[in-house]
Design a protein around this motif. Structure first.
Motif, PDB file in Angstrom:
ATOM      1  N   GLN A 166      26.670  57.425  78.805  1.00 44.82           N
ATOM      2  CA  GLN A 166      27.959  56.774  79.003  1.00 44.82           C
ATOM      3  C   GLN A 166      28.818  56.852  77.737  1.00 44.82           C
ATOM      4  OE1 GLN A 166      26.079  53.033  80.741  1.00 44.82           O
ATOM      5  NE2 GLN A 166      27.886  53.188  82.035  1.00 44.82           N
ATOM      6  N   ILE A 167      28.183  56.736  76.578  1.00 47.25           N
ATOM      7  CA  ILE A 167      28.934  56.870  75.311  1.00 47.25           C
ATOM      8  C   ILE A 167      29.456  58.291  75.161  1.00 47.25           C
ATOM      9  CG2 ILE A 167      28.717  56.791  72.794  1.00 47.25           C
ATOM     10  CD1 ILE A 167      26.643  54.557  73.160  1.00 47.25           C
ATOM     11  N   LYS A 168      28.632  59.275  75.547  1.00 47.30           N
ATOM     12  CA  LYS A 168      29.087  60.671  75.509  1.00 47.30           C
ATOM     13  C   LYS A 168      30.261  60.892  76.448  1.00 47.30           C
ATOM     14  CE  LYS A 168      24.496  62.571  74.427  1.00 47.30           C
ATOM     15  NZ  LYS A 168      23.379  63.393  74.942  1.00 47.30           N
ATOM     16  N   LEU A 169      30.232  60.248  77.612  1.00 47.45           N
ATOM     17  CA  LEU A 169      31.331  60.368  78.561  1.00 47.45           C
ATOM     18  C   LEU A 169      32.647  59.893  77.941  1.00 47.45           C
ATOM     19  CD1 LEU A 169      30.002  59.211  82.066  1.00 47.45           C
ATOM     20  CD2 LEU A 169      30.863  61.465  81.440  1.00 47.45           C
ATOM     21  N   ARG A 170      32.583  58.753  77.274  1.00 47.18           N
ATOM     22  CA  ARG A 170      33.798  58.229  76.645  1.00 47.18           C
ATOM     23  C   ARG A 170      34.277  59.146  75.530  1.00 47.18           C
ATOM     24  NH1 ARG A 170      31.078  53.248  77.792  1.00 47.18           N
ATOM     25  NH2 ARG A 170      30.080  53.187  75.734  1.00 47.18           N
ATOM     26  N   LEU A 171      33.334  59.773  74.815  1.00 45.48           N
ATOM     27  CA  LEU A 171      33.705  60.716  73.761  1.00 45.48           C
ATOM     28  C   LEU A 171      34.390  61.937  74.349  1.00 45.48           C
ATOM     29  CD1 LEU A 171      33.618  61.707  70.817  1.00 45.48           C
ATOM     30  CD2 LEU A 171      31.334  62.631  71.296  1.00 45.48           C
ATOM     31  N   TRP A 172      33.808  62.504  75.418  1.00 45.40           N
ATOM     32  CA  TRP A 172      34.408  63.680  76.067  1.00 45.40           C
ATOM     33  C   TRP A 172      35.787  63.344  76.631  1.00 45.40           C
ATOM     34  CZ3 TRP A 172      29.211  64.225  79.013  1.00 45.40           C
ATOM     35  CH2 TRP A 172      28.261  64.804  78.164  1.00 45.40           C
ATOM     36  N   GLU A 173      35.886  62.136  77.167  1.00 49.59           N
ATOM     37  CA  GLU A 173      37.168  61.713  77.743  1.00 49.59           C
ATOM     38  C   GLU A 173      38.258  61.671  76.675  1.00 49.59           C
ATOM     39  OE1 GLU A 173      39.016  57.756  79.896  1.00 49.59           O
ATOM     40  OE2 GLU A 173      36.853  58.087  79.932  1.00 49.59           O
ATOM     41  N   ASN A 180      41.103  62.938  83.902  1.00 53.28           N
ATOM     42  CA  ASN A 180      41.026  62.197  85.158  1.00 53.28           C
ATOM     43  C   ASN A 180      39.623  62.222  85.750  1.00 53.28           C
ATOM     44  OD1 ASN A 180      43.726  61.562  85.025  1.00 53.28           O
ATOM     45  ND2 ASN A 180      44.356  63.391  86.121  1.00 53.28           N
ATOM     46  N   LYS A 181      38.989  63.407  85.778  1.00 49.68           N
ATOM     47  CA  LYS A 181      37.644  63.512  86.360  1.00 49.68           C
ATOM     48  C   LYS A 181      36.649  62.666  85.580  1.00 49.68           C
ATOM     49  CE  LYS A 181      38.110  68.171  88.311  1.00 49.68           C
ATOM     50  NZ  LYS A 181      39.415  68.527  87.773  1.00 49.68           N
ATOM     51  N   LEU A 182      36.737  62.726  84.244  1.00 51.79           N
ATOM     52  CA  LEU A 182      35.796  61.978  83.425  1.00 51.79           C
ATOM     53  C   LEU A 182      36.033  60.480  83.534  1.00 51.79           C
ATOM     54  CD1 LEU A 182      35.549  64.130  80.180  1.00 51.79           C
ATOM     55  CD2 LEU A 182      33.812  63.783  81.912  1.00 51.79           C
ATOM     56  N   LYS A 183      37.290  60.062  83.638  1.00 52.26           N
ATOM     57  CA  LYS A 183      37.571  58.647  83.796  1.00 52.26           C
ATOM     58  C   LYS A 183      36.942  58.102  85.059  1.00 52.26           C
ATOM     59  CE  LYS A 183      41.937  58.234  81.253  1.00 52.26           C
ATOM     60  NZ  LYS A 183      43.390  57.956  81.352  1.00 52.26           N
TER      61      LYS A 183
END
Length: 329
Positions: A166-173, A180-183
């Motif tokens: 989840q932390i990686k997701l926020r970093l990629w975002e 939009n897809k990552l959000k």
């Protein structure tokens, strides 16, 4: 099926009894792997999957097309010699199929033109860019899935993998101009894994009892946590042993009853039903239940189930040596 379910539940109850955990103390959590797969579906792949699956089926489901395609790849010395099928029940196959399709996109485009079935999508830079994004992302999701399937992990270990993702997701975002897809995926993970999120403080206390903030811990654990944090011998033991062994071997029941009870609840929990799914696969592979074993009793079934899912390898030679052979008269 009733016998199998009864047998497996019996094994789980036996494990709980071994850890001295009462039914009322058990923690109820949804399967973390199933929730991970459910969250992954928030990425809208249908437009891409329709094109990819239809193309692969055109190539592989017809013998002539498949042979011609493989010969074509061999002729041009392509990196891969074939495309891969996608199977809905095999959770990791989607990412592998998309990755192989993307890596062979130019060869596939040329072959489809030869067959008078041109794919306009493969000449669209935006479609290719979105496909590349999805290939990378499904690859990361597959990696997370494999980490969650690893054997011998406690529930707090599984949550650590999830939290890191989840932390990686926020970093990629934050690194993407259009996220939009990552959000959507990040929001889906946060919503679905709320039960694990609510247990986060418990996981942290369980994993680091020698370093946690005593004042933030539950009141009934505070006195025992102080004893641990002020005991240099226990702190040194904590650094050198497995987490389960620390609670089992070095925290005596008389001195740390509340912490041992707290630890038993988390050790007894398992965050995934992957073990159950693996168990049924082993049942089929080892043919414990089959048309050739119609006289299998419930007791024999329970013993076969225990042996099937156990990580202990029986010493057959040692057992046989203890049995006296029948002598001839």
């Amino acid at each position: 099926m009733v016998g199998l379910r009864k047998g497996f539940i019996g094994i789980l109850n036996e494990k709980a009894t071994e850890l001295n955990v009462q039914k009322g103390d058990l923690i109820a959590l949804h399967c973390i792997i199933h929730q991970q797969n459910l969250s992954s579906k928030s990425i809208r792949l249908q437009n891409f999957m329709n094109v990819v699956v239809k193309t692969i089926n055109f190539i592989r489901s017809r013998g002539l097309n498949h042979r011609q395609f493989k010969a074509f790849l061999d002729e041009i010395s392509a990196e891969y010699n074939d495309v891969t099928y996608y199977c809905e029940i095999k959770r990791l196959s989607k990412g592998k199929m998309l990755k192989r399709f993307y890596e062979l996109r130019n060869e596939i485009a040329d072959f489809m033109k030869i067959k008078d079935k041109p794919l306009s999508e493969l000449s669209d830079p935006k479609w290719i860019c979105d496909l590349a994004f999805l290939v990378d992302h499904t690859s990361y999701l597959n990696d997370l899935n494999l980490k969650l399937q690893k054997q011998g992990q406690l529930v707090n270990d599984l949550y650590s993998h999830l939290k890191a993702f989840q932390i990686k997701l926020r970093l990629w975002e934050s690194q993407m101009l259009s996220g939009n897809k990552l959000k959507l995926l990040s929001k889906q993970f946060s919503n679905i894994f709320s039960d694990f999120k609510n247990m986060e403080d418990c996981f942290s206390l369980f994993a680091t009892p020698t370093k946690c903030n005593v004042q933030n811990a539950p009141i009934h654990l505070q006195m025992e946590l102080i004893e641990i944090q002020e005991n240099s011998l226990l702190k040194s033991k904590f650094e050198g042993v497995e987490l389960c062994d620390f609670y089992k071997k070095y925290l005596e029941e008389d001195n740390f009853p509340q912490l041992r009870k707290f630890a038993r609840r988390l050790i007894c929990a398992f965050g995934s039903t992957y073990k159950c799914e693996q168990f049924f696969s082993l049942m089929k592979v080892n043919k414990i239940k089959s048309t050739h074993r119609t006289r299998l009793t419930d007791d024999n079934l329970d013993n076969s189930i225990s042996l099937c899912i156990s990580g202990i390898n029986p010493n057959i030679d040692g057992l046989v040596s203890q049995i006296q052979a029948q002598v001839s008269h």
